[in-house]
Motif scaffolding. Structure first.
Motif, mmCIF file in Angstrom:
data_model
loop_
_atom_site.group_PDB
_atom_site.id
_atom_site.type_symbol
_atom_site.label_atom_id
_atom_site.label_comp_id
_atom_site.label_asym_id
_atom_site.label_seq_id
_atom_site.Cartn_x
_atom_site.Cartn_y
_atom_site.Cartn_z
ATOM 1 N N ALA A 125 51.410 -75.783 71.392
ATOM 2 C CA ALA A 125 51.550 -75.326 69.996
ATOM 3 C C ALA A 125 50.206 -75.484 69.282
ATOM 4 O O ALA A 125 49.780 -74.593 68.535
ATOM 5 N N ALA A 126 49.524 -76.600 69.501
ATOM 6 C CA ALA A 126 48.210 -76.814 68.888
ATOM 7 C C ALA A 126 47.201 -75.796 69.419
ATOM 8 O O ALA A 126 46.347 -75.303 68.672
ATOM 9 N N ALA A 127 47.304 -75.471 70.697
ATOM 10 C CA ALA A 127 46.410 -74.473 71.279
ATOM 11 C C ALA A 127 46.654 -73.102 70.645
ATOM 12 O O ALA A 127 45.701 -72.367 70.344
ATOM 13 N N LEU A 128 47.919 -72.748 70.434
ATOM 14 C CA LEU A 128 48.228 -71.475 69.770
ATOM 15 C C LEU A 128 47.703 -71.465 68.332
ATOM 16 O O LEU A 128 47.137 -70.465 67.879
ATOM 17 N N ASP A 129 47.862 -72.582 67.631
ATOM 18 C CA ASP A 129 47.329 -72.684 66.266
ATOM 19 C C ASP A 129 45.813 -72.496 66.276
ATOM 20 O O ASP A 129 45.248 -71.805 65.414
ATOM 21 N N HIS A 130 45.145 -73.116 67.244
ATOM 22 C CA HIS A 130 43.693 -72.997 67.358
ATOM 23 C C HIS A 130 43.308 -71.537 67.626
ATOM 24 O O HIS A 130 42.351 -71.027 67.037
ATOM 25 N N TRP A 131 44.040 -70.882 68.509
ATOM 26 C CA TRP A 131 43.750 -69.485 68.817
ATOM 27 C C TRP A 131 43.835 -68.642 67.551
ATOM 28 O O TRP A 131 42.921 -67.876 67.246
ATOM 29 N N HIS A 132 44.923 -68.805 66.780
ATOM 30 C CA HIS A 132 45.080 -68.023 65.551
ATOM 31 C C HIS A 132 43.992 -68.359 64.531
ATOM 32 O O HIS A 132 43.476 -67.460 63.860
ATOM 33 N N ALA A 133 43.616 -69.614 64.437
ATOM 34 C CA ALA A 133 42.612 -70.037 63.459
ATOM 35 C C ALA A 133 41.218 -69.514 63.786
ATOM 36 O O ALA A 133 40.373 -69.402 62.897
#
Length: 183
Positions: A125-133
């Motif tokens: 989930a943190a990796a997905l957040d990082h990708w979007h950011a």
């Protein structure tokens, strides 16, 4: 041989002339093997080792072994999956991200940095957040070891309607020239 004709990679080639030309990693590895030099490491590390050999200088220290993770991720992965420290950007992770983000997903520099900095507590989930950011950030510089990628970006910026085949033809011409004669 003219100044614009690439010489053969041989033990008699000088280090300066060696550095003037583009060499494929396969060519460097074959030459290193023939000279009983270590073939491990990145293309840049291998080129440094060969240049030192050709110059009769001490060889650089061998490349550090790649980090390995004792625990490997096994599907099915979810947003709650914790990624072990040192886990590589693997096909298992790629499959998760392609399913979550679509077929355009790539492990770009921000994502590779995210996983490299992971201390073993990051979730997907943190990796997905990082990708979007990191999607709206400006294009980042491409490292010098990624010559084709740098050339491709610059070529497409200068030739917005150009095709991949045209870019590859231009790349072949570009890499056939000595470094000091490239435009």
């Amino acid at each position: 041989m003219t100044a614009t004709e690439r010489p053969a990679l041989s033990p008699s080639l000088g280090a300066g002339e060696f550095r003037r030309w583009y060499w494929l990693k396969d060519e460097l590895q074959a030459f290193a093997r023939a000279q009983h030099l270590a073939t491990a490491g990145s293309k840049d590390q291998l080129a440094e080792r060969i240049a030192a050999f050709l110059a009769g200088a001490p060889l650089p220290a061998p490349a550090a072994p790649p980090r390995s993770s004792r625990q490997k991720l096994v599907p099915p992965l979810t947003i709650h999956t914790v990624v072990p420290a040192g886990h590589p950007c693997s096909q298992v992770l790629r499959e998760f991200f392609v399913n979550a983000l679509g077929p355009g997903f790539r492990f770009d520099a921000p994502m590779r940095e995210f996983f490299a900095a992971n201390d073993g507590t990051a979730t997907l989930a943190a990796a997905l957040d990082h990708w979007h950011a990191t999607r709206d950030t400006a294009a980042r510089p491409i490292g010098p070891q990624f010559e084709l990628n740098r050339f491709s970006r610059a070529w497409h910026a200068a030739n917005p309607g150009g095709t991949r085949d045209q870019m590859l033809a231009a790349w072949k011409t570009h890499r056939s020239l000595p470094v000091d004669q490239r435009g």
